[in-house]
Design an enzyme around this catalytic site. Structure first.
Site, PDB file in Angstrom:
ATOM      1  N   GLU A   1      -9.330 -14.374   9.567  1.00 65.82           N
ATOM      2  CA  GLU A   1      -9.186 -13.532  10.755  1.00 65.82           C
ATOM      3  C   GLU A   1      -9.857 -12.176  10.542  1.00 65.82           C
ATOM      4  O   GLU A   1      -9.538 -11.471   9.583  1.00 65.82           O
ATOM      5  CB  GLU A   1      -7.683 -13.365  11.019  1.00 65.82           C
ATOM      6  CG  GLU A   1      -7.358 -12.644  12.293  1.00 65.82           C
ATOM      7  CD  GLU A   1      -5.849 -12.666  12.582  1.00 65.82           C
ATOM      8  OE1 GLU A   1      -5.202 -13.722  12.426  1.00 65.82           O
ATOM      9  OE2 GLU A   1      -5.324 -11.609  12.939  1.00 65.82           O
TER      10      GLU A   1
ATOM     11  N   ARG B   1      12.660  -3.097   2.242  1.00 63.35           N
ATOM     12  CA  ARG B   1      14.013  -3.668   2.139  1.00 63.35           C
ATOM     13  C   ARG B   1      14.444  -3.616   0.675  1.00 63.35           C
ATOM     14  O   ARG B   1      13.677  -4.033  -0.197  1.00 63.35           O
ATOM     15  CB  ARG B   1      14.003  -5.120   2.591  1.00 63.35           C
ATOM     16  CG  ARG B   1      13.776  -5.256   4.068  1.00 63.35           C
ATOM     17  CD  ARG B   1      13.944  -6.702   4.470  1.00 63.35           C
ATOM     18  NE  ARG B   1      13.586  -6.854   5.866  1.00 63.35           N
ATOM     19  CZ  ARG B   1      13.026  -7.934   6.369  1.00 63.35           C
ATOM     20  NH1 ARG B   1      12.778  -8.976   5.594  1.00 63.35           N
ATOM     21  NH2 ARG B   1      12.734  -8.001   7.641  1.00 63.35           N
TER      22      ARG B   1
ATOM     23  N   ARG C   1      10.120   3.532  10.939  1.00 66.80           N
ATOM     24  CA  ARG C   1      11.210   3.505   9.956  1.00 66.80           C
ATOM     25  C   ARG C   1      10.671   3.225   8.562  1.00 66.80           C
ATOM     26  O   ARG C   1       9.537   2.762   8.410  1.00 66.80           O
ATOM     27  CB  ARG C   1      12.205   2.406  10.325  1.00 66.80           C
ATOM     28  CG  ARG C   1      13.202   2.840  11.362  1.00 66.80           C
ATOM     29  CD  ARG C   1      13.932   1.664  11.925  1.00 66.80           C
ATOM     30  NE  ARG C   1      13.004   0.815  12.673  1.00 66.80           N
ATOM     31  CZ  ARG C   1      13.202  -0.459  12.960  1.00 66.80           C
ATOM     32  NH1 ARG C   1      14.275  -1.054  12.560  1.00 66.80           N
ATOM     33  NH2 ARG C   1      12.312  -1.143  13.637  1.00 66.80           N
TER      34      ARG C   1
ATOM     35  N   ARG D   1      -6.624 -11.411   7.157  1.00 65.60           N
ATOM     36  CA  ARG D   1      -5.670 -12.411   6.656  1.00 65.60           C
ATOM     37  C   ARG D   1      -6.246 -13.803   6.813  1.00 65.60           C
ATOM     38  O   ARG D   1      -7.223 -14.017   7.550  1.00 65.60           O
ATOM     39  CB  ARG D   1      -4.322 -12.302   7.374  1.00 65.60           C
ATOM     40  CG  ARG D   1      -4.398 -12.478   8.880  1.00 65.60           C
ATOM     41  CD  ARG D   1      -3.015 -12.336   9.510  1.00 65.60           C
ATOM     42  NE  ARG D   1      -3.074 -12.487  10.958  1.00 65.60           N
ATOM     43  CZ  ARG D   1      -2.024 -12.537  11.756  1.00 65.60           C
ATOM     44  NH1 ARG D   1      -0.801 -12.430  11.268  1.00 65.60           N
ATOM     45  NH2 ARG D   1      -2.161 -12.679  13.063  1.00 65.60           N
TER      46      ARG D   1
ATOM     47  N   TYR E   1       1.165  -3.974  23.857  1.00 65.81           N
ATOM     48  CA  TYR E   1       1.421  -5.140  23.025  1.00 65.81           C
ATOM     49  C   TYR E   1       2.866  -5.552  23.283  1.00 65.81           C
ATOM     50  O   TYR E   1       3.781  -4.752  23.098  1.00 65.81           O
ATOM     51  CB  TYR E   1       1.240  -4.844  21.518  1.00 65.81           C
ATOM     52  CG  TYR E   1       1.634  -6.075  20.732  1.00 65.81           C
ATOM     53  CD1 TYR E   1       0.703  -7.073  20.492  1.00 65.81           C
ATOM     54  CD2 TYR E   1       2.952  -6.281  20.338  1.00 65.81           C
ATOM     55  CE1 TYR E   1       1.076  -8.243  19.855  1.00 65.81           C
ATOM     56  CE2 TYR E   1       3.334  -7.451  19.705  1.00 65.81           C
ATOM     57  CZ  TYR E   1       2.382  -8.429  19.469  1.00 65.81           C
ATOM     58  OH  TYR E   1       2.749  -9.591  18.860  1.00 65.81           O
TER      59      TYR E   1
ATOM     60  N   ARG F   1      -8.609  -3.970  20.435  1.00 60.73           N
ATOM     61  CA  ARG F   1      -9.167  -4.668  19.288  1.00 60.73           C
ATOM     62  C   ARG F   1      -9.228  -6.145  19.651  1.00 60.73           C
ATOM     63  O   ARG F   1      -8.344  -6.679  20.339  1.00 60.73           O
ATOM     64  CB  ARG F   1      -8.284  -4.494  18.041  1.00 60.73           C
ATOM     65  CG  ARG F   1      -8.149  -3.077  17.601  1.00 60.73           C
ATOM     66  CD  ARG F   1      -9.417  -2.462  17.078  1.00 60.73           C
ATOM     67  NE  ARG F   1      -9.773  -2.973  15.762  1.00 60.73           N
ATOM     68  CZ  ARG F   1     -10.924  -2.692  15.152  1.00 60.73           C
ATOM     69  NH1 ARG F   1     -11.846  -1.935  15.762  1.00 60.73           N
ATOM     70  NH2 ARG F   1     -11.180  -3.166  13.947  1.00 60.73           N
TER      71      ARG F   1
ATOM     72  N   ASP G   1       5.687  -8.868  22.561  1.00 60.95           N
ATOM     73  CA  ASP G   1       5.951 -10.188  22.007  1.00 60.95           C
ATOM     74  C   ASP G   1       6.343 -11.158  23.127  1.00 60.95           C
ATOM     75  O   ASP G   1       6.674 -10.738  24.237  1.00 60.95           O
ATOM     76  CB  ASP G   1       7.078 -10.093  20.966  1.00 60.95           C
ATOM     77  CG  ASP G   1       6.540  -9.676  19.593  1.00 60.95           C
ATOM     78  OD1 ASP G   1       5.407 -10.048  19.252  1.00 60.95           O
ATOM     79  OD2 ASP G   1       7.270  -8.971  18.861  1.00 60.95           O
TER      80      ASP G   1
END
Ligand SMILES: Cc1cc2nc3c(=O)[nH]c(=O)nc-3n(C[C@H](O)[C@H](O)[C@H](O)COP(=O)(O)OP(=O)(O)OC[C@H]3O[C@@H](n4cnc5c(N)ncnc54)[C@H](O)[C@@H]3O)c2cc1C
Length: 382
Positions: free
Chosen positions: A298, A175, A171, A277, A346, A247, A348
């Site tokens: 990281e 925002r 998408r 990050r 993956y 990864r 959550d």
């Protein structure tokens, strides 16, 4: 009836608990020296800051059943993930929102003006984007793509975004308001004392016995009525069809005397910065107070055989290999493949817990109705 559960992450813990509650004996095997899988949290000895050892974990869900389930085992503290990104000497707000657009282009656009502005930047000549880069051009144009997606994605996946499928960016990633909450879910938070305590409470049951530092071997399945395996599907079959691509992450820890970056997550989108990050762990527990601070730089790289697999790559080659493992799994007797590694996806934490609850429910009903326990509990495993 006795069950083996391989892996003491959320998947293994939830299935174990649900079976134990119904009176079944369950042995949980975990190769690491601790429970909680990749959601493991621990206190830093030097600073007492709660560390998310395998990367930051924020709980977010719209699933009421999962939210109510997990709340039985912990006290959630409110936590909103607000991510920042450093690029070319500036700091910006993510996900790309009105603040990001106005700051990046030096404008004071209203939402409607920003919608028109972004539409004017997008590449209208791309009708059918062939890859991730073209999809981003189509949605947001070259400048925002270069600033917030190109370098970060290149470092994260180790390949040019033009080699990644367009479907990754489903998408418009923008925002047109000032909402910088990274997630859209209704329920969001972090357990007050971290995730390890939550998993410990889930498996704290008289019918569950946990064996840490114990690798479960394939032949051990014959000692049990059924085995639920939440390890890597390719390892179960001794990698006979090849090694599925992942990864992995390296975390470089530093301790500092002050507040290091003023927020929990700072992305680095420039390609000349080697890390993706920096996470500053005390900001994941804003209800606590600490003088010192712990940060993780990281780094993402290709996963070798002895590394911890983090993100499945799932490009065409991996999908073909996965299909061979799924075919093999479907012929394997007495084993179900579950969780993020068992199904090479993956997922959550909320999805993980929801799927584990469903796996236990289907298993109990299969036993009751004298049916075979399924090999997979999801439809879209391929
Ligand atoms: C960097 C990163 C950040 C994330 N952040 C979030 C977040 O913010 N919010 C969110 O909801 N989700 C997040 N996730 C996803 C979350 O980590 C997963 O949903 C969750 O860990 C899946 O749990 P699991 O039990 O399926 O797998 P795991 O946690 O990986 O547990 C599997 C366990 O099985 C053990 N095992 C494997 N093989 C064997 C064997 N043969 N014998 C014994 N033990 C074995 C492993 O050691 C491991 O402990 C993140 C993931 C990553 C990689």
């Amino acid at each position: 009836m006795k069950f083996a559960i391989v892996g003491a992450g959320f998947t293994g813990a939830v299935i174990a608990r649900e079976l134990a509650e119904k009176g079944y004996e369950v042995d949980v095997f975990e190769s690491r020296e601790h429970i909680a899988g990749n959601c493991y949290t621990e206190r830093c000895n030097e600073t007492s800051v709660l560390i998310h050892k395998y990367g930051p974990h924020i709980f977010h869900t719209d699933n009421v059943e999962v939210w109510e389930y997990i709340n039985k085992f912990c006290n959630f503290m409110p936590y909103i993930n607000r991510v920042k990104s450093t690029y070319d000497g500036g700091v910006y707000s993510l996900p790309i929102n009105l603040h990001t657009i106005n700051q990046f282009f030096g404008k004071t656009l209203s939402p409607n003006e920003a919608i028109e502005f972004i539409a004017s930047l997008s590449a209208s000549d791309i009708r059918e984007p062939k890859n991730f880069e073209e999809q981003a051009y189509k949605f947001i144009g070259k400048d925002l793509y270069k600033a917030f997606f190109h370098g970060y994605t290149l470092k994260q996946w180790g390949m040019e975004p033009s080699n990644l499928p367009a479907s990754i960016l489903k998408r418009l990633p923008v925002r047109f308001n000032y909402n910088d909450n990274y997630f859209n879910h209704k329920y969001q938070g972090i357990p007050e004392n971290g995730y390890t305590e939550v998993v410990a409470k889930i498996i704290d049951h008289e019918n569950i016995s946990v064996k840490l530092k114990t690798v479960f071997e394939r032949k051990q399945k014959y000692e049990y009525t059924h085995t639920f395996y939440s390890g890597p599907i390719d390892s179960w079959f001794n990698n006979e069809h090849g090694v599925l691509g992942y990864r992995t992450l390296d975390f470089e820890q530093e301790i500092h005397d002050c507040d290091y970056q003023g927020c929990a997550v700072m992305n680095y989108a420039d390609t000349d910065v080697p890390y993706t990050r920096i996470t500053e762990h005390k900001h994941f527990s804003p209800w606590e107070s600490h003088d010192k601070t712990v940060i993780f730089k990281e780094y993402s790289r290709s996963c070798e055989i002895d590394d911890i697999p983090y993100y499945p790559i799932r490009l065409v080659e991996e999908k073909e290999m996965l299909n061979r493992y799924i075919d093999a799994a479907e012929k394997e007797k007495g084993v179900s493949f579950v969780g993020r590694l068992g199904t090479y996806r993956y997922i959550d934490m909320d999805v993980t817990i929801g799927e584990a609850l469903n796996a236990a429910k289907v298993t109990l009903s299969s036993i009751e109705n004298e049916l075979k326990i399924p090999v997979f509990f999801i439809d879209n495993v391929r």
